[in-house]
Design an enzyme around this catalytic site. Structure first.
Site, mmCIF file in Angstrom:
data_model
loop_
_atom_site.group_PDB
_atom_site.id
_atom_site.type_symbol
_atom_site.label_atom_id
_atom_site.label_comp_id
_atom_site.label_asym_id
_atom_site.label_seq_id
_atom_site.Cartn_x
_atom_site.Cartn_y
_atom_site.Cartn_z
ATOM 1 N N LYS A 87 3.130 -3.175 8.681
ATOM 2 C CA LYS A 87 3.949 -2.482 7.783
ATOM 3 C C LYS A 87 5.055 -3.453 7.345
ATOM 4 O O LYS A 87 5.528 -4.236 7.956
ATOM 5 C CB LYS A 87 4.775 -1.336 8.725
ATOM 6 C CG LYS A 87 5.259 -0.159 7.833
ATOM 7 C CD LYS A 87 5.829 0.889 8.751
ATOM 8 C CE LYS A 87 6.890 1.926 7.820
ATOM 9 N NZ LYS A 87 7.631 2.588 8.857
HETATM 10 C C1 E4P Z 1 8.097 5.655 7.130
HETATM 11 O O1 E4P Z 1 7.103 4.846 7.394
HETATM 12 C C2 E4P Z 1 9.465 5.114 7.166
HETATM 13 O O2 E4P Z 1 9.704 4.411 8.400
HETATM 14 C C3 E4P Z 1 10.372 6.357 7.273
HETATM 15 O O3 E4P Z 1 9.968 7.498 6.548
HETATM 16 C C4 E4P Z 1 11.737 6.037 6.829
HETATM 17 O O4 E4P Z 1 12.327 6.860 6.365
HETATM 18 P P1 E4P Z 1 14.210 7.063 6.365
HETATM 19 O O5 E4P Z 1 14.518 5.613 7.085
HETATM 20 O O6 E4P Z 1 14.725 7.131 5.088
HETATM 21 O O7 E4P Z 1 14.264 8.189 7.334
#
Ligand code: E4P
Length: 241
Positions: A87
């Site tokens: 990621k």
């Molecule tokens: C997805 O891959 C992300 O880690 C996640 O949805 C983060 O979202 P947020 O930090 O806004 O909750």
């Protein structure tokens, strides 16, 4: 649209996996630290445990800020479990890291996407999936879901194979709208997964109707021996309206 769980919490992942509706897991440094994972070795251990539970793709986020560091981390992550998605955020240096890693056949989840142009760049760089953050866009007064629709439309128009994964999902409506807008995947917190089956009309005067149905069926079983063949009592169905 497929569903992923957005968590590093092992019991939640086990519970979600048992339902048979989860096709992958996304993690990030904050989700990991919420589970007391404070270093790379324990992150790796947790990811391996998740891979044992989930038959699907697992996203593991890089934390380096420079291209070399991200590339090294991406290569390392690729060895942790079979076919993970590294990621990587959507800034310009990270696009370079995505190009290098994708060129080596490593699957990329391009995260923290806030615009169609970032999604276009990531797709050219070879991202497997792009993750627009709809909740965070809502937080600053934008309509996050519009970004899902825009990216899905542009990708479709230009036959781009990169998938769209709706991320930063805060509630079940986000999930429904993401599906309508053309997302291939929504990654959702465990709480939202549970909320997806909650249906207010199935409660009557504060009591869940399935509890009443359960009582009706138990009575029927007592009377006829096989509850499975019995229809719920009409009075119980009336209560559900
Ligand atoms: C997805 O891959 C992300 O880690 C996640 O949805 C983060 O979202 P947020 O930090 O806004 O909750």
């Amino acid at each position: 649209m497929k569903l992923f769980l957005d968590t590093a919490n092992i019991p939640e992942i086990r519970d979600g996996a048992r339902l048979g509706v989860i096709s992958g897991v996304t993690t990030n440094p904050s989700l990991a630290s919420a589970e007391g994972i404070g270093d790379r070795e324990s992150y790796k251990t947790a990811i391996r445990e998740i891979a044992d539970i989930i038959d699907g793709r697992i996203s593991v986020e890089v934390v380096s800020l420079d291209v070399e560091g991200m590339v090294a981390e991406g290569r390392d992550i690729a060895e942790w479990v079979p076919d993970p998605w590294a990621k990587i955020p959507s800034t310009i240096q990270r696009i370079e890291a995505i190009s290098v890693l994708a060129g080596e056949g490593i699957k990329i989840n391009q995260t923290l996407c806030f615009s169609v142009n970032q999604a276009l760049l990531g797709a050219q760089a070879g991202s497997t999936v792009v993750s627009p953050f709809i909740g965070r866009l809502d937080d600053i007064g934008n309509q996050g879901i519009d970004l899902i629709e825009d990216i899905a439309t542009v990708y479709k128009k230009h036959n781009i194979e990169t998938m769209v994964m709706a991320a930063s999902i805060r509630h079940p409506l986000h999930c429904t709208l993401a599906a309508k807008a053309g997302a291939h995947i929504s990654t959702i917190p465990y709480k939202v997964l549970l909320q997806m089956v909650h249906h207010p009309p199935y409660r009557c005067r504060g009591v869940p109707v399935h509890g009443r149905l359960g009582k009706g069926l138990a009575k029927a079983k007592q009377k006829h021996g096989r509850a499975g063949e019995m229809q719920p009592e009409p009075s119980t169905l009336d209560l559900a309206r």
